[in-house]
Design a protein around this motif. Structure first.
Motif, PDB file in Angstrom:
ATOM      1  N   ASP A 165     -10.140  -0.079   1.332  1.00 36.58           N
ATOM      2  CA  ASP A 165     -11.051   1.002   0.440  1.00 36.58           C
ATOM      3  C   ASP A 165     -10.154   0.114  -0.528  1.00 36.58           C
ATOM      4  O   ASP A 165     -11.123  -0.378  -1.894  1.00 36.58           O
ATOM      5  N   LYS A 166      -9.303  -0.630  -0.705  1.00 41.74           N
ATOM      6  CA  LYS A 166      -8.967  -1.281  -1.975  1.00 41.74           C
ATOM      7  C   LYS A 166      -9.410  -2.712  -1.973  1.00 41.74           C
ATOM      8  O   LYS A 166      -9.572  -2.926  -2.985  1.00 41.74           O
TER       9      LYS A 166
ATOM     10  N   LEU B  76      -8.348   2.512   6.971  1.00 39.53           N
ATOM     11  CA  LEU B  76      -9.308   2.661   5.331  1.00 39.53           C
ATOM     12  C   LEU B  76      -8.598   2.665   4.202  1.00 39.53           C
ATOM     13  O   LEU B  76      -9.414   1.676   3.365  1.00 39.53           O
ATOM     14  N   THR B  77      -7.568   2.738   4.090  1.00 36.91           N
ATOM     15  CA  THR B  77      -6.960   2.692   2.755  1.00 36.91           C
ATOM     16  C   THR B  77      -7.056   1.090   1.971  1.00 36.91           C
ATOM     17  O   THR B  77      -6.634   0.789   1.071  1.00 36.91           O
ATOM     18  N   LEU B  78      -6.736   0.233   2.993  1.00 34.04           N
ATOM     19  CA  LEU B  78      -6.362  -1.075   3.094  1.00 34.04           C
ATOM     20  C   LEU B  78      -7.650  -1.664   2.925  1.00 34.04           C
ATOM     21  O   LEU B  78      -8.280  -2.211   1.625  1.00 34.04           O
TER      22      LEU B  78
ATOM     23  N   ARG C 241      -5.788   5.332   9.358  1.00 37.78           N
ATOM     24  CA  ARG C 241      -5.542   5.693   8.269  1.00 37.78           C
ATOM     25  C   ARG C 241      -4.984   5.086   6.912  1.00 37.78           C
ATOM     26  O   ARG C 241      -6.130   4.549   5.520  1.00 37.78           O
ATOM     27  N   ASP C 242      -4.163   3.560   7.406  1.00 41.70           N
ATOM     28  CA  ASP C 242      -3.692   2.417   6.482  1.00 41.70           C
ATOM     29  C   ASP C 242      -5.112   1.528   6.545  1.00 41.70           C
ATOM     30  O   ASP C 242      -4.910   0.932   5.405  1.00 41.70           O
TER      31      ASP C 242
ATOM     32  N   ARG D  30     -16.655   1.962   7.990  1.00 41.79           N
ATOM     33  CA  ARG D  30     -16.590   1.131   6.515  1.00 41.79           C
ATOM     34  C   ARG D  30     -17.161   0.294   6.347  1.00 41.79           C
ATOM     35  O   ARG D  30     -18.031  -0.430   7.353  1.00 41.79           O
TER      36      ARG D  30
ATOM     37  N   LEU E 169       0.886  -1.203  -0.316  1.00 42.82           N
ATOM     38  CA  LEU E 169       0.095  -0.213   0.372  1.00 42.82           C
ATOM     39  C   LEU E 169       1.002   1.476   0.406  1.00 42.82           C
ATOM     40  O   LEU E 169       1.393   1.420   0.810  1.00 42.82           O
ATOM     41  N   ASP E 170       0.700   2.071  -0.694  1.00 45.63           N
ATOM     42  CA  ASP E 170       1.639   3.020  -0.899  1.00 45.63           C
ATOM     43  C   ASP E 170       0.611   4.101  -0.917  1.00 45.63           C
ATOM     44  O   ASP E 170      -0.289   4.841  -1.267  1.00 45.63           O
ATOM     45  N   VAL E 171       1.317   4.507   0.618  1.00 39.32           N
ATOM     46  CA  VAL E 171      -0.261   5.822   1.398  1.00 39.32           C
ATOM     47  C   VAL E 171       0.990   7.033   1.535  1.00 39.32           C
ATOM     48  O   VAL E 171       2.244   6.990   0.851  1.00 39.32           O
TER      49      VAL E 171
END
Length: 260
Positions: A129-130, A125-127, A122-123, A157, A54-56
């Motif tokens: 969503d992906k 949430l990013t994961l 935050r990470d 989510r 994951l590129d955050v």
């Protein structure tokens, strides 16, 4: 007693008080500065697993994965000293119809950056969503520290299931019990107030407690359970196991599978 002796005693007492006060303030300062070293114990990844990166904004977060076609996926958040990659073989066997995503916190398992509550949130949430972009049914599992990450994510989510293993209501409340002489409420940066998010979870939730847990008091798990809306959560206890040995029980993966 002569006045000079009384004066010397007074000065000695004052010096002692100053030394004790200075030592206490120094300890408070150390707790403020180094507290995350007492919360997070980064572990390297011991298994060579397939990875998703994951590129955050300020880091690259590694995720151990088992790809699988189909609607179902499982995201796992581990403990504060856990190498999550070690779960992949057993999870792959226990949950054959799920794609698996096990996140290595910042500083863990090859992920860059330093861990903190907000960065991990935050990470997560990013994961999610992906993963949700490829799988419409995403279950979320959190163990120990990760239970706070998982319940927060599930409140924000559209996860389909939530499993919390050896969960707690608040890291702040645990710290207050462990360090009663320090003003923890004023010093603590990462509070992980899971109870605040539990009230906003509406999906089926399983809480797994260890009968002999010597890390998370049962009262903390019970307090979290009470904050879920009525009928949302189920609390089950695995007998004869502790905080770190709960996954050794034959009931462990079966109960998780039943909760998915």
């Amino acid at each position: 007693m002569s006045r000079p002796n009384v004066s010397r005693m007074s000065r000695t007492l004052i010096c002692l008080v100053v030394i004790l006060a200075g030592s206490y303030l120094a300890l408070c300062a150390a707790l403020l500065v180094f507290q995350r070293a007492l919360i997070y114990f980064p572990q390297p990844a011991t298994l060579d697993t397939p990875r998703l990166t994951l590129d955050v904004a300020d880091a690259q977060v590694q995720v151990s994965i088992r790809p699988h076609e189909g609607p179902k996926a499982l995201i796992y958040f581990g403990g504060n000293a856990e190498d999550v990659s070690r779960n992949l073989p057993e999870f792959a066997e226990a949950f054959p119809d799920h794609a698996l995503y096990l996140m290595h916190y910042r500083g863990f398992g090859g992920s860059s950056g330093s861990p903190s509550e907000e960065a991990i949130a935050r990470d997560a949430l990013t994961l999610f969503d992906k993963v949700y972009g490829s799988h419409g049914e995403v279950a979320v599992i959190g163990r120990s520290l990760g239970s706070g990450v998982a319940v927060r994510l599930a409140s924000q989510r559209p996860a389909t299931r939530l499993v919390l293993i050896t969960p707690y209501d608040s890291l702040e409340r645990l710290a207050v019990r462990q360090y009663p002489i320090f003003p923890v409420k004023w010093l603590l940066k990462d509070r992980f107030d899971a109870w605040k998010y539990a009230a906003h979870v509406s999906i089926p939730t399983l809480l797994l407690a260890a009968e002999q847990d010597d890390i998370i008091p049962r009262a903390s798990t019970d307090a979290l359970y009470r904050h879920f809306p009525k009928g949302v959560a189920v609390l089950k206890e695995i007998a004869g196991v502790g905080h770190n040995s709960i996954s050794d029980s034959p009931e462990y993966l079966k109960l998780i599978a039943d909760g998915l």
